[in-house]
Design a protein around this motif. Sequence first.
Motif, PDB file in Angstrom:
ATOM      1  N   ARG B  30       5.854   0.073   1.443  1.00  0.00           N
ATOM      2  CA  ARG B  30       4.607  -0.175   2.929  1.00  0.00           C
ATOM      3  C   ARG B  30       3.538   0.940   3.353  1.00  0.00           C
ATOM      4  O   ARG B  30       2.398   0.440   3.500  1.00  0.00           O
ATOM      5  N   GLY B  51       0.710  -0.339   6.024  1.00  0.00           N
ATOM      6  CA  GLY B  51       0.593  -1.822   5.673  1.00  0.00           C
ATOM      7  C   GLY B  51      -0.698  -2.632   5.306  1.00  0.00           C
ATOM      8  O   GLY B  51      -2.291  -2.216   5.603  1.00  0.00           O
ATOM      9  N   THR B  71       0.496  -4.952  -0.497  1.00  0.00           N
ATOM     10  CA  THR B  71       1.160  -4.315  -0.506  1.00  0.00           C
ATOM     11  C   THR B  71       0.953  -3.060  -1.927  1.00  0.00           C
ATOM     12  O   THR B  71       1.302  -2.121  -1.096  1.00  0.00           O
TER      13      THR B  71
END
Lengths: 110, 114
Positions: B30, B51, B71
């Motif tokens: 992340r 994120g 991502t």
Amino acid sequence: QQPVQSPQAVILREGEDAVINCSSSKALYSVHWYRQKHGEAPVFLMILLKGGEQKGHDKISASFNEKKQQSSLYLTASQLSYSGTYFCGTGGTRDDKIIFGKGTRLHILP
Amino acid sequence: DAGITQSPRHKVTETGTPVTLRCHQTENHRYMYWYRQDPGHGLRLIHYSYGVKDTDKGEVSDGYSVSRSKTEDFLLTLESATSSQTSVYFCATTRSVYSNQPQHFGDGTRLSIL
């Protein structure tokens, strides 16, 4: 604040021991150690957490002295493959971003 | 390792031109970071992302912008490159934001601005 590493550079013969220190002016939660060979990416070695622990694998180990706000990396019976620049990175709390020191250049001679 | 690919690996460009560096990761981490590495300074954080579409500034963010639309991709843009931005740029990823997590680095991009 950026942690201070010492020495800045060290030259050893194969088989000798080395100690690299990393000191911070503030309380520490975590200390990271990485090794970077010339022209390559830094590679993770180990993380030490608040609690004064020691860690090690093979002939590379480290200690974390919470009271002194410092960590030391120990390389015993150094091998040619240990040559490179060693960086410590410190975090004051669990949520902190890691701040890296300027690095210690280690050169091992045959 | 975390499967981090940086592109390009080397780039030479002229002052005043825009430059975009790409970091691509395959580990679904992340958190992603951009650092620059200069002699005598170590690794300094430029920007980071926690994120998709969530980014924040690091200690040396002036003159840089970032974007993260997926991502796996984190882009660093030099809006108008200057010679002081000549450096080696590293991307890194972590599984979580906490400082007890190791950082995994890409192989770096060597950028020269003439």
